[in-house]
Design a protein around this motif. Structure first.
Motif, PDB file in Angstrom:
ATOM      1  N   SER A 140     -50.175   0.988  55.374  1.00 49.33           N
ATOM      2  CA  SER A 140     -50.393   1.372  53.980  1.00 49.33           C
ATOM      3  C   SER A 140     -50.436   2.880  53.840  1.00 49.33           C
ATOM      4  O   SER A 140     -50.608   3.604  54.812  1.00 49.33           O
ATOM      5  CB  SER A 140     -51.705   0.763  53.467  1.00 49.33           C
ATOM      6  N   THR A 141     -50.271   3.313  52.605  1.00 51.15           N
ATOM      7  CA  THR A 141     -50.377   4.713  52.257  1.00 51.15           C
ATOM      8  C   THR A 141     -50.894   4.783  50.825  1.00 51.15           C
ATOM      9  O   THR A 141     -51.013   3.760  50.166  1.00 51.15           O
ATOM     10  CB  THR A 141     -49.023   5.446  52.404  1.00 51.15           C
ATOM     11  N   ALA A 142     -51.211   5.974  50.371  1.00 52.27           N
ATOM     12  CA  ALA A 142     -51.729   6.126  49.008  1.00 52.27           C
ATOM     13  C   ALA A 142     -51.022   7.283  48.324  1.00 52.27           C
ATOM     14  O   ALA A 142     -50.595   8.235  48.966  1.00 52.27           O
ATOM     15  CB  ALA A 142     -53.233   6.380  49.034  1.00 52.27           C
ATOM     16  N   GLY A 143     -50.918   7.180  47.015  1.00 53.64           N
ATOM     17  CA  GLY A 143     -50.317   8.236  46.228  1.00 53.64           C
ATOM     18  C   GLY A 143     -50.875   8.238  44.822  1.00 53.64           C
ATOM     19  O   GLY A 143     -51.278   7.196  44.303  1.00 53.64           O
ATOM     20  N   LEU A 144     -50.904   9.400  44.224  1.00 52.90           N
ATOM     21  CA  LEU A 144     -51.399   9.544  42.861  1.00 52.90           C
ATOM     22  C   LEU A 144     -50.345   9.032  41.894  1.00 52.90           C
ATOM     23  O   LEU A 144     -49.240   9.572  41.827  1.00 52.90           O
ATOM     24  CB  LEU A 144     -51.735  10.999  42.566  1.00 52.90           C
ATOM     25  N   ALA A 145     -50.681   7.968  41.159  1.00 57.30           N
ATOM     26  CA  ALA A 145     -49.740   7.409  40.179  1.00 57.30           C
ATOM     27  C   ALA A 145     -49.566   8.407  39.047  1.00 57.30           C
ATOM     28  O   ALA A 145     -48.462   8.802  38.713  1.00 57.30           O
ATOM     29  CB  ALA A 145     -50.259   6.078  39.663  1.00 57.30           C
ATOM     30  N   ASP A 146     -50.644   8.790  38.439  1.00 61.48           N
ATOM     31  CA  ASP A 146     -50.749   9.876  37.478  1.00 61.48           C
ATOM     32  C   ASP A 146     -52.241  10.031  37.230  1.00 61.48           C
ATOM     33  O   ASP A 146     -53.014   9.125  37.502  1.00 61.48           O
ATOM     34  CB  ASP A 146     -49.936   9.643  36.197  1.00 61.48           C
ATOM     35  N   PRO A 147     -52.678  11.177  36.727  1.00 66.82           N
ATOM     36  CA  PRO A 147     -54.117  11.417  36.595  1.00 66.82           C
ATOM     37  C   PRO A 147     -54.851  10.355  35.775  1.00 66.82           C
ATOM     38  O   PRO A 147     -55.989  10.019  36.069  1.00 66.82           O
ATOM     39  CB  PRO A 147     -54.193  12.790  35.930  1.00 66.82           C
ATOM     40  N   ALA A 148     -54.205   9.775  34.786  1.00 67.99           N
ATOM     41  CA  ALA A 148     -54.867   8.765  33.959  1.00 67.99           C
ATOM     42  C   ALA A 148     -54.936   7.406  34.650  1.00 67.99           C
ATOM     43  O   ALA A 148     -55.895   6.665  34.464  1.00 67.99           O
ATOM     44  CB  ALA A 148     -54.148   8.632  32.623  1.00 67.99           C
ATOM     45  N   ALA A 149     -53.933   7.081  35.448  1.00 65.00           N
ATOM     46  CA  ALA A 149     -53.861   5.759  36.087  1.00 65.00           C
ATOM     47  C   ALA A 149     -54.611   5.690  37.404  1.00 65.00           C
ATOM     48  O   ALA A 149     -55.002   4.627  37.841  1.00 65.00           O
ATOM     49  CB  ALA A 149     -52.410   5.359  36.294  1.00 65.00           C
ATOM     50  N   GLY A 150     -54.791   6.812  38.069  1.00 67.37           N
ATOM     51  CA  GLY A 150     -55.484   6.830  39.351  1.00 67.37           C
ATOM     52  C   GLY A 150     -54.533   6.783  40.530  1.00 67.37           C
ATOM     53  O   GLY A 150     -53.352   7.066  40.415  1.00 67.37           O
ATOM     54  N   TRP A 151     -55.082   6.411  41.655  1.00 71.59           N
ATOM     55  CA  TRP A 151     -54.353   6.380  42.922  1.00 71.59           C
ATOM     56  C   TRP A 151     -53.869   4.968  43.217  1.00 71.59           C
ATOM     57  O   TRP A 151     -54.571   4.002  42.991  1.00 71.59           O
ATOM     58  CB  TRP A 151     -55.261   6.864  44.047  1.00 71.59           C
ATOM     59  N   ARG A 152     -52.667   4.861  43.760  1.00 69.10           N
ATOM     60  CA  ARG A 152     -52.112   3.570  44.148  1.00 69.10           C
ATOM     61  C   ARG A 152     -52.144   3.464  45.671  1.00 69.10           C
ATOM     62  O   ARG A 152     -51.792   4.407  46.374  1.00 69.10           O
ATOM     63  CB  ARG A 152     -50.671   3.435  43.672  1.00 69.10           C
ATOM     64  N   VAL A 153     -52.560   2.321  46.140  1.00 70.16           N
ATOM     65  CA  VAL A 153     -52.480   1.986  47.558  1.00 70.16           C
ATOM     66  C   VAL A 153     -51.210   1.170  47.711  1.00 70.16           C
ATOM     67  O   VAL A 153     -51.036   0.148  47.043  1.00 70.16           O
ATOM     68  CB  VAL A 153     -53.721   1.198  48.026  1.00 70.16           C
ATOM     69  N   LEU A 154     -50.319   1.634  48.568  1.00 71.62           N
ATOM     70  CA  LEU A 154     -48.986   1.052  48.716  1.00 71.62           C
ATOM     71  C   LEU A 154     -48.824   0.392  50.070  1.00 71.62           C
ATOM     72  O   LEU A 154     -49.294   0.919  51.083  1.00 71.62           O
ATOM     73  CB  LEU A 154     -47.927   2.133  48.541  1.00 71.62           C
ATOM     74  N   VAL A 155     -48.148  -0.760  50.072  1.00 73.24           N
ATOM     75  CA  VAL A 155     -47.867  -1.498  51.302  1.00 73.24           C
ATOM     76  C   VAL A 155     -46.418  -1.982  51.262  1.00 73.24           C
ATOM     77  O   VAL A 155     -45.783  -1.984  50.211  1.00 73.24           O
ATOM     78  CB  VAL A 155     -48.823  -2.705  51.471  1.00 73.24           C
ATOM     79  N   PHE A 156     -45.922  -2.433  52.398  1.00 73.85           N
ATOM     80  CA  PHE A 156     -44.604  -3.052  52.430  1.00 73.85           C
ATOM     81  C   PHE A 156     -44.694  -4.427  51.780  1.00 73.85           C
ATOM     82  O   PHE A 156     -45.736  -5.089  51.845  1.00 73.85           O
ATOM     83  CB  PHE A 156     -44.086  -3.152  53.862  1.00 73.85           C
ATOM     84  N   PRO A 157     -43.612  -4.885  51.135  1.00 72.39           N
ATOM     85  CA  PRO A 157     -43.655  -6.165  50.425  1.00 72.39           C
ATOM     86  C   PRO A 157     -44.153  -7.326  51.287  1.00 72.39           C
ATOM     87  O   PRO A 157     -44.908  -8.176  50.809  1.00 72.39           O
ATOM     88  CB  PRO A 157     -42.214  -6.387  49.971  1.00 72.39           C
ATOM     89  N   GLU A 158     -43.761  -7.366  52.543  1.00 73.24           N
ATOM     90  CA  GLU A 158     -44.189  -8.473  53.411  1.00 73.24           C
ATOM     91  C   GLU A 158     -45.685  -8.421  53.735  1.00 73.24           C
ATOM     92  O   GLU A 158     -46.267  -9.412  54.176  1.00 73.24           O
ATOM     93  CB  GLU A 158     -43.357  -8.519  54.704  1.00 73.24           C
ATOM     94  N   ASP A 159     -46.316  -7.278  53.496  1.00 74.77           N
ATOM     95  CA  ASP A 159     -47.756  -7.128  53.741  1.00 74.77           C
ATOM     96  C   ASP A 159     -48.588  -7.277  52.473  1.00 74.77           C
ATOM     97  O   ASP A 159     -49.813  -7.224  52.525  1.00 74.77           O
ATOM     98  CB  ASP A 159     -48.054  -5.752  54.356  1.00 74.77           C
TER      99      ASP A 159
END
Length: 77
Positions: free
Chosen positions: A45-64
């Motif tokens: 997994s990794t994380a990225g800022l979606a936008d300041p209003a939406a917050g941070w997204r935790v991202l994974v591969f589709p199979e995970d």
């Protein structure tokens, strides 16, 4: 730790290249903690800022995505 995870099982519609969002959290610190938890369970997994209003997204591969969903929904509020 407060975060929002999709309610219904199945890969989310929003994707980021090869990755999909497993959770949205309000702070970078929380995103990093969620990533560490997932990684301790063998989920990449990794994380990225979606936008300041939406917050941070935790991202994974589709199979995970389903295993990540199961882990995150089992956490207490």
């Amino acid at each position: 730790m407060t975060f929002h995870c999709r309610g219904a099982p199945g890969p989310p519609a929003d994707s980021y290249g090869l990755l999909v969002a497993a959770a949205t959290v309000s702070t970078e610190r929380t995103a990093r903690l969620v990533c560490a938890l997932l990684q301790s369970k063998g989920i990449r997994s990794t994380a990225g800022l979606a936008d300041p209003a939406a917050g941070w997204r935790v991202l994974v591969f589709p199979e995970d995505w389903i295993p990540a969903f199961e882990i995150l929904r089992s956490l207490p509020d």
